[in-house]
Design a protein around this motif. Structure first.
Motif, PDB file in Angstrom:
ATOM      1  N   ARG A   3       0.861  -1.186   0.000  1.00  0.00           N
ATOM      2  CA  ARG A   3       0.000   0.000   0.000  1.00  0.00           C
ATOM      3  C   ARG A   3       0.897   1.235   0.000  1.00  0.00           C
ATOM      4  NH1 ARG A   3      -2.573   0.952   4.562  1.00  0.00           N
ATOM      5  NH2 ARG A   3      -4.239   2.118   3.537  1.00  0.00           N
ATOM      6  N   TYR A   4       0.636   2.147  -0.929  1.00  0.00           N
ATOM      7  CA  TYR A   4       1.496   3.314  -1.097  1.00  0.00           C
ATOM      8  C   TYR A   4       0.646   4.562  -1.304  1.00  0.00           C
ATOM      9  CZ  TYR A   4       4.747  -0.474  -2.248  1.00  0.00           C
ATOM     10  OH  TYR A   4       5.484  -1.629  -2.229  1.00  0.00           O
ATOM     11  N   VAL A   5       1.240   5.703  -0.979  1.00  0.00           N
ATOM     12  CA  VAL A   5       0.670   6.989  -1.350  1.00  0.00           C
ATOM     13  C   VAL A   5       1.740   7.762  -2.114  1.00  0.00           C
ATOM     14  CG1 VAL A   5       1.260   7.992   0.921  1.00  0.00           C
ATOM     15  CG2 VAL A   5      -0.435   9.111  -0.556  1.00  0.00           C
ATOM     16  N   ILE A   6       1.344   8.386  -3.224  1.00  0.00           N
ATOM     17  CA  ILE A   6       2.272   9.112  -4.093  1.00  0.00           C
ATOM     18  C   ILE A   6       1.813  10.558  -4.216  1.00  0.00           C
ATOM     19  CG2 ILE A   6       3.188   9.309  -6.445  1.00  0.00           C
ATOM     20  CD1 ILE A   6       3.163   6.291  -6.643  1.00  0.00           C
ATOM     21  N   GLY A   7       2.763  11.469  -4.112  1.00  0.00           N
ATOM     22  CA  GLY A   7       2.469  12.896  -4.133  1.00  0.00           C
ATOM     23  C   GLY A   7       2.325  13.470  -5.522  1.00  0.00           C
ATOM     24  N   LYS A  24       7.597  -2.203  -8.257  1.00  0.00           N
ATOM     25  CA  LYS A  24       7.161  -3.495  -8.806  1.00  0.00           C
ATOM     26  C   LYS A  24       5.686  -3.743  -8.490  1.00  0.00           C
ATOM     27  CE  LYS A  24      11.832  -5.410  -8.427  1.00  0.00           C
ATOM     28  NZ  LYS A  24      12.702  -6.470  -7.857  1.00  0.00           N
ATOM     29  N   LEU A  25       4.858  -2.779  -8.856  1.00  0.00           N
ATOM     30  CA  LEU A  25       3.438  -2.838  -8.537  1.00  0.00           C
ATOM     31  C   LEU A  25       2.756  -3.959  -9.291  1.00  0.00           C
ATOM     32  CD1 LEU A  25       2.731   0.997  -8.630  1.00  0.00           C
ATOM     33  CD2 LEU A  25       2.956  -0.443  -6.601  1.00  0.00           C
ATOM     34  N   GLY A  26       1.874  -4.678  -8.561  1.00  0.00           N
ATOM     35  CA  GLY A  26       1.138  -5.787  -9.144  1.00  0.00           C
ATOM     36  C   GLY A  26      -0.310  -5.779  -8.709  1.00  0.00           C
ATOM     37  N   SER A  27      -1.022  -6.828  -9.041  1.00  0.00           N
ATOM     38  CA  SER A  27      -2.479  -6.869  -8.849  1.00  0.00           C
ATOM     39  C   SER A  27      -2.901  -6.802  -7.387  1.00  0.00           C
ATOM     40  CB  SER A  27      -3.043  -8.131  -9.496  1.00  0.00           C
ATOM     41  OG  SER A  27      -2.456  -9.294  -8.929  1.00  0.00           O
ATOM     42  N   ASN A  28      -2.025  -7.165  -6.457  1.00  0.00           N
ATOM     43  CA  ASN A  28      -2.375  -7.134  -5.038  1.00  0.00           C
ATOM     44  C   ASN A  28      -2.025  -5.816  -4.354  1.00  0.00           C
ATOM     45  OD1 ASN A  28      -3.397  -9.794  -4.984  1.00  0.00           O
ATOM     46  ND2 ASN A  28      -1.321 -10.618  -4.793  1.00  0.00           N
ATOM     47  N   ASP A  29      -1.472  -4.880  -5.110  1.00  0.00           N
ATOM     48  CA  ASP A  29      -1.018  -3.617  -4.528  1.00  0.00           C
ATOM     49  C   ASP A  29      -2.058  -2.516  -4.709  1.00  0.00           C
ATOM     50  OD1 ASP A  29       1.491  -4.715  -3.812  1.00  0.00           O
ATOM     51  OD2 ASP A  29       2.201  -4.441  -5.872  1.00  0.00           O
ATOM     52  N   GLU A  30      -1.971  -1.521  -3.817  1.00  0.00           N
ATOM     53  CA  GLU A  30      -2.873  -0.373  -3.839  1.00  0.00           C
ATOM     54  C   GLU A  30      -2.058   0.910  -3.771  1.00  0.00           C
ATOM     55  OE1 GLU A  30      -6.624  -0.195  -1.377  1.00  0.00           O
ATOM     56  OE2 GLU A  30      -5.430   1.330  -0.314  1.00  0.00           O
ATOM     57  N   VAL A  31      -2.399   1.870  -4.628  1.00  0.00           N
ATOM     58  CA  VAL A  31      -1.696   3.145  -4.649  1.00  0.00           C
ATOM     59  C   VAL A  31      -2.709   4.281  -4.593  1.00  0.00           C
ATOM     60  CG1 VAL A  31       0.003   4.595  -5.804  1.00  0.00           C
ATOM     61  CG2 VAL A  31       0.072   2.108  -6.118  1.00  0.00           C
ATOM     62  N   VAL A  32      -2.532   5.177  -3.624  1.00  0.00           N
ATOM     63  CA  VAL A  32      -3.335   6.388  -3.544  1.00  0.00           C
ATOM     64  C   VAL A  32      -2.516   7.536  -4.121  1.00  0.00           C
ATOM     65  CG1 VAL A  32      -4.587   7.988  -2.043  1.00  0.00           C
ATOM     66  CG2 VAL A  32      -4.477   5.551  -1.451  1.00  0.00           C
ATOM     67  N   PHE A  33      -3.056   8.200  -5.117  1.00  0.00           N
ATOM     68  CA  PHE A  33      -2.428   9.384  -5.703  1.00  0.00           C
ATOM     69  C   PHE A  33      -3.149  10.625  -5.191  1.00  0.00           C
ATOM     70  CE2 PHE A  33      -1.145   6.121  -8.708  1.00  0.00           C
ATOM     71  CZ  PHE A  33       0.153   6.488  -9.050  1.00  0.00           C
ATOM     72  N   LEU A  34      -2.384  11.633  -4.781  1.00  0.00           N
ATOM     73  CA  LEU A  34      -2.943  12.793  -4.097  1.00  0.00           C
ATOM     74  C   LEU A  34      -3.333  13.950  -5.010  1.00  0.00           C
ATOM     75  CD1 LEU A  34      -0.619  12.833  -0.952  1.00  0.00           C
ATOM     76  CD2 LEU A  34      -2.993  12.079  -1.088  1.00  0.00           C
ATOM     77  N   LEU A 194       9.638  12.907  -6.894  1.00  0.00           N
ATOM     78  CA  LEU A 194       8.313  12.312  -6.768  1.00  0.00           C
ATOM     79  C   LEU A 194       8.437  11.213  -5.734  1.00  0.00           C
ATOM     80  CD1 LEU A 194       5.382  12.139  -7.803  1.00  0.00           C
ATOM     81  CD2 LEU A 194       6.193  10.460  -9.506  1.00  0.00           C
ATOM     82  N   SER A 195       7.600  11.269  -4.699  1.00  0.00           N
ATOM     83  CA  SER A 195       7.759  10.368  -3.553  1.00  0.00           C
ATOM     84  C   SER A 195       6.610   9.382  -3.441  1.00  0.00           C
ATOM     85  CB  SER A 195       7.836  11.173  -2.253  1.00  0.00           C
ATOM     86  OG  SER A 195       8.998  11.956  -2.217  1.00  0.00           O
ATOM     87  N   ALA A 196       6.963   8.139  -3.115  1.00  0.00           N
ATOM     88  CA  ALA A 196       6.007   7.091  -2.782  1.00  0.00           C
ATOM     89  C   ALA A 196       6.284   6.647  -1.355  1.00  0.00           C
ATOM     90  CB  ALA A 196       6.126   5.913  -3.739  1.00  0.00           C
ATOM     91  N   VAL A 197       5.297   6.788  -0.474  1.00  0.00           N
ATOM     92  CA  VAL A 197       5.433   6.375   0.918  1.00  0.00           C
ATOM     93  C   VAL A 197       4.737   5.037   1.105  1.00  0.00           C
ATOM     94  CG1 VAL A 197       4.903   6.933   3.325  1.00  0.00           C
ATOM     95  CG2 VAL A 197       5.511   8.759   1.724  1.00  0.00           C
ATOM     96  N   ASP A 198       5.474   4.059   1.615  1.00  0.00           N
ATOM     97  CA  ASP A 198       4.890   2.763   1.959  1.00  0.00           C
ATOM     98  C   ASP A 198       4.052   2.949   3.225  1.00  0.00           C
ATOM     99  OD1 ASP A 198       4.489   0.146   3.092  1.00  0.00           O
ATOM    100  OD2 ASP A 198       6.101  -0.619   1.824  1.00  0.00           O
ATOM    101  N   LEU A 199       2.749   2.721   3.126  1.00  0.00           N
ATOM    102  CA  LEU A 199       1.848   2.993   4.245  1.00  0.00           C
ATOM    103  C   LEU A 199       1.980   1.994   5.376  1.00  0.00           C
ATOM    104  CD1 LEU A 199      -1.248   3.992   2.107  1.00  0.00           C
ATOM    105  CD2 LEU A 199       0.083   5.517   3.590  1.00  0.00           C
TER     106      LEU A 199
END
Length: 235
Positions: A3-7, A24-34, A194-199
Motif C-alpha cells: 500500500r502506497y501513497v504518491i504525491g 514493482k506494482l502488481g495486482s495485489n497492490d494499492e496506490v493512492v495518488f494525491l 516524486l515520492s512514494a510512501v509505503d503505508l
C-alpha cells in the motif's frame, strides 16, 4: 499486498514510470495518488496515460488536485483559461499537441472520475488541507483543493486518523513527517523528487524528474513510523 501513497506528479512522466518499476506494482497492490497530475512538468499526457494503464494492473485511488480542477473548468465548462495558463496549464496543452480539443476521451473520463478524498480506518488522504474539527467529506473546496499547509501546522484531525496531503511543496525534496500529518509533495518538477510512501513501513522511495531512483534511509522512516504508532496508542 503493498500500500502506497504518491504525491504531486505535475507532468513528470519519467519519474512516475521509474517509481512504478521500482515498486514493482502488481495486482495485489494499492496506490493512492494525491492529485496534481498535470501542468508545469514536461509530459502531462504521458502521466495520465500511465495512470490509466496502471489501474489495469493494481488498485489505483486517484484524488483530484487543484490543477485538475482548473483543467476541468476550462475543458468541460468553458471557463476562461488565463489563470490555468499562468499556473502551468500551457505545458499540459503542449503535451496534448497544442489544443485541449486533442485530449482523448479516455483522459477526460479519467479526470471526471477523480475522487475528492479517500478515508480508511486509520488514514485520511486529501490533496491540500483540512479542518481538524470537520469530517473530511464535509470540508470546503478551498481547503480540499487550494489551501497550503500553514505555519504552525494544523493539529491532529478529530478522528485520530493520520492525514496525508500533497499540494504544499517541500523545498528540500523530503517528505514532511509529523505524528498526525504527512506531506508528500516533494517538488519533483522544481528539482526535487516524486515520492512514494509505503503505508505499512513508512519507507520512502523517490524518483527525480529524470527518472533516477533513491530510497530514504530505512532508519529515518522507521523512526517516523514509531512516533506515529506511539501517538496512536496514546489516543
Amino acid at each position: 499486498m503493498g500500500r502506497y501513497v504518491i504525491g504531486d506528479v505535475h507532468g513528470c512522466a519519467k519519474a512516475l514510470r521509474s517509481l512504478h518499476m521500482a515498486l514493482k506494482l502488481g495486482s495485489n497492490d494499492e496506490v493512492v495518488f494525491l492529485g496534481d497530475y498535470v501542468d508545469r512538468g514536461p509530459n502531462s499526457k504521458d502521466v495520465i496515460e500511465q495512470l490509466i494503464n496502471l489501474s489495469q494492473c493494481c488498485r489505483v485511488i486517484a484524488l483530484r488536485g487543484n490543477h485538475e480542477v482548473m483543467l476541468q473548468a476550462v475543458v468541460t465548462h468553458g471557463s476562461d483559461d488565463s489563470i490555468w495558463m499562468r499556473s502551468g496549464g500551457k505545458a499540459t496543452v503542449v503535451s496534448y499537441g497544442g489544443s485541449i480539443t486533442k485530449i482523448p476521451s479516455a483522459h477526460l473520463e479519467f479526470f471526471h472520475g477523480l475522487r475528492r478524498c479517500h478515508e480508511t480506518e486509520q488514514e485520511i488522504f486529501v490533496h491540500a488541507m483540512y479542518d481538524p474539527q470537520q469530517s473530511i467529506a464535509a470540508q470546503s473546496d478551498e481547503l480540499t483543493y487550494w489551501t497550503h499547509l500553514p505555519h504552525p501546522l494544523p493539529v491532529a484531525h478529530t478522528s485520530g486518523k493520520r492525514v496525508y496531503v500533497g499540494h504544499t511543496p517541500q523545498p528540500r525534496g523530503e517528505v514532511l513527517w509529523r505524528a498526525h500529518l504527512v506531506g508528500v509533495d516533494t517538488y519533483c518538477f522544481g528539482g526535487g523528487y516524486l515520492s512514494a510512501v509505503d503505508l505499512e513501513t513508512g519507507v520512502v522511495t523517490q524518483s527525480d524528474r529524470h527518472g533516477h531512483i533513491r530510497r530514504v534511509p530505512i532508519e529515518r522512516a522507521w523512526h517516523a513510523l514509531a512516533r506515529w504508532k506511539g501517538w496512536l496508542r496514546g489516543k
